[in-house]
Design an enzyme around this catalytic site. Structure first.
Site, PDB file in Angstrom:
ATOM      1  N   ASP A  43       5.644  13.622  -0.727  1.00 10.23           N
ATOM      2  CA  ASP A  43       4.281  13.222  -1.037  1.00 10.23           C
ATOM      3  C   ASP A  43       4.256  11.686  -0.988  1.00 10.23           C
ATOM      4  O   ASP A  43       5.314  11.046  -1.081  1.00 10.23           O
ATOM      5  CB  ASP A  43       3.923  13.733  -2.434  1.00 10.23           C
ATOM      6  CG  ASP A  43       2.596  13.215  -2.918  1.00 10.23           C
ATOM      7  OD1 ASP A  43       1.619  13.284  -2.154  1.00 10.23           O
ATOM      8  OD2 ASP A  43       2.523  12.726  -4.066  1.00 10.23           O
TER       9      ASP A  43
ATOM     10  N   ASP B  56       1.382   9.330  -2.526  1.00  6.99           N
ATOM     11  CA  ASP B  56       0.813   8.679  -3.711  1.00  6.99           C
ATOM     12  C   ASP B  56       1.577   9.109  -4.972  1.00  6.99           C
ATOM     13  O   ASP B  56       1.530  10.276  -5.349  1.00  6.99           O
ATOM     14  CB  ASP B  56      -0.664   9.077  -3.868  1.00  6.99           C
ATOM     15  CG  ASP B  56      -1.522   8.577  -2.704  1.00  6.99           C
ATOM     16  OD1 ASP B  56      -1.343   7.424  -2.301  1.00  6.99           O
ATOM     17  OD2 ASP B  56      -2.380   9.332  -2.214  1.00  6.99           O
TER      18      ASP B  56
HETATM   19  C1  BG6 Z   1      -3.618  12.401  -2.704  1.00  7.94           C
HETATM   20  C2  BG6 Z   1      -3.852  11.800  -4.064  1.00  7.94           C
HETATM   21  O1  BG6 Z   1      -2.396  11.966  -2.205  1.00  7.94           O
HETATM   22  O2  BG6 Z   1      -4.645  12.027  -1.800  1.00  7.94           O
HETATM   23  C3  BG6 Z   1      -5.241  12.139  -4.574  1.00  7.94           C
HETATM   24  O3  BG6 Z   1      -2.885  12.293  -4.970  1.00  7.94           O
HETATM   25  C4  BG6 Z   1      -6.282  11.718  -3.539  1.00  7.94           C
HETATM   26  O4  BG6 Z   1      -5.448  11.454  -5.790  1.00  7.94           O
HETATM   27  C5  BG6 Z   1      -5.969  12.386  -2.211  1.00  7.94           C
HETATM   28  O5  BG6 Z   1      -7.579  12.101  -3.964  1.00  7.94           O
HETATM   29  C6  BG6 Z   1      -6.950  11.979  -1.112  1.00  7.94           C
HETATM   30  O6  BG6 Z   1      -6.778  10.630  -0.823  1.00  7.94           O
HETATM   31  P1  BG6 Z   1      -7.742   9.717   0.026  1.00  7.94           P
HETATM   32  O7  BG6 Z   1      -6.954   8.445   0.170  1.00  7.94           O
HETATM   33  O8  BG6 Z   1      -7.958  10.393   1.344  1.00  7.94           O
HETATM   34  O9  BG6 Z   1      -9.010   9.558  -0.758  1.00  7.94           O
HETATM   35 MG    MG Z   2       1.062  12.305  -5.431  1.00  2.57          MG
END
Ligand code: BG6
Ligand code: MG
Length: 221
Positions: free
Chosen positions: A10, A12
């Site tokens: 993953d 984030d």
């Molecule tokens: C995930 C995060 O990796 O990506 C979430 O944990 C986030 O918090 C999701 O909402 C979507 O991300 P983005 O950058 O496309 O808004």
């Molecule tokens: Mg994550």
């Protein structure tokens, strides 16, 4: 002896601390536009969840209803604030032990994939200079369902040419651990054991970890 053929990471909260930036940006939206606050504990339920689903959960949490156009505008506003934060990132923002662990993984002949629901994944990997470390990148532009659906990890295994049971997923989100398990993969939680209760093992971070440690912990009968 069974052994891992691919590690799926993953982004984030595992490779970079952007989970905190997502929280900051959603909290700003809740405070400035929706008239309520969201706690860090509530934020756990947003981790790994898509942008639109996150907004739906926040609105339900605050008992707020919005029309589709306003929801779109708010999701875009949150993303603008989020992008402002990630645009300041530098290679030093990679979390402790990640670069070393990716190098050791490659030397061990184990494939490396990214499994993130984020549409900002590639620009982040470019900014921090590790885009080339990945053999496959599955991000929010390639999937139709967010975690806990297993789609993102199953696509990763497919693109890497390995079977799900040969994969290990590294995740900081409850939804991400569930996605890995539903994909039939081993799971390593990055964070607190009290939160990531379903993970096969939980580590605080990837510091000083060896791929062989995981083979022992996850693949030996
Ligand atoms: C995930 C995060 O990796 O990506 C979430 O944990 C986030 O918090 C999701 O909402 C979507 O991300 P983005 O950058 O496309 O808004
Ligand atoms: Mg994550």
């Amino acid at each position: 002896m069974a052994e891992p053929k691919a590690f799926l990471f993953d982004l984030d909260g595992v490779i970079v601390d952007t989970a905190h930036f997502h929280y900051q940006a959603w909290r700003r939206l809740a405070n400035e536009k929706l008239g309520f606050d969201i706690s860090e504990a509530f934020n756990e339920s947003l981790k790994g969840v898509s942008r639109t689903e996150s907004l739906d959960r926040i609105l339900a949490h605050g008992n707020v209803t919005l029309d589709a156009a306003t929801k779109d505008a708010y999701a875009t506003l949150k993303n603008d604030w989020y992008v402002e934060l990630i645009n300041k990132m530098i290679p030093d923002d990679i979390l402790p032990g990640v670069t070393e662990f990716l190098e050791k993984t490659r030397s061990a002949g184990i494939k490396i994939g990214l499994g993130s629901v984020s549409k900002n994944a590639k620009p982040i990997l470019e900014r921090i200079g590790i885009l080339n470390a990945f053999d496959a990148i599955i991000d929010g532009t390639k999937i139709t369902k967010g975690k806990p659906d297993p789609e993102v990890f199953l696509k990763g295994a497919q693109e890497l040419g390995v079977s799900p049971e040969e994969c290990v997923v590294f995740e900081d989100a409850v939804a991400g651990i569930e996605a890995g398990q539903r994909a039939g993969m081993k799971t390593v939680g990055i964070g607190q054991p009290e939160i990531l209760t379903k993970a096969d093992i939980v580590l605080a971070n990837l510091n000083n970890l060896q791929p062989a440690d995981l083979q022992k912990a996850l693949f030996q009968p």
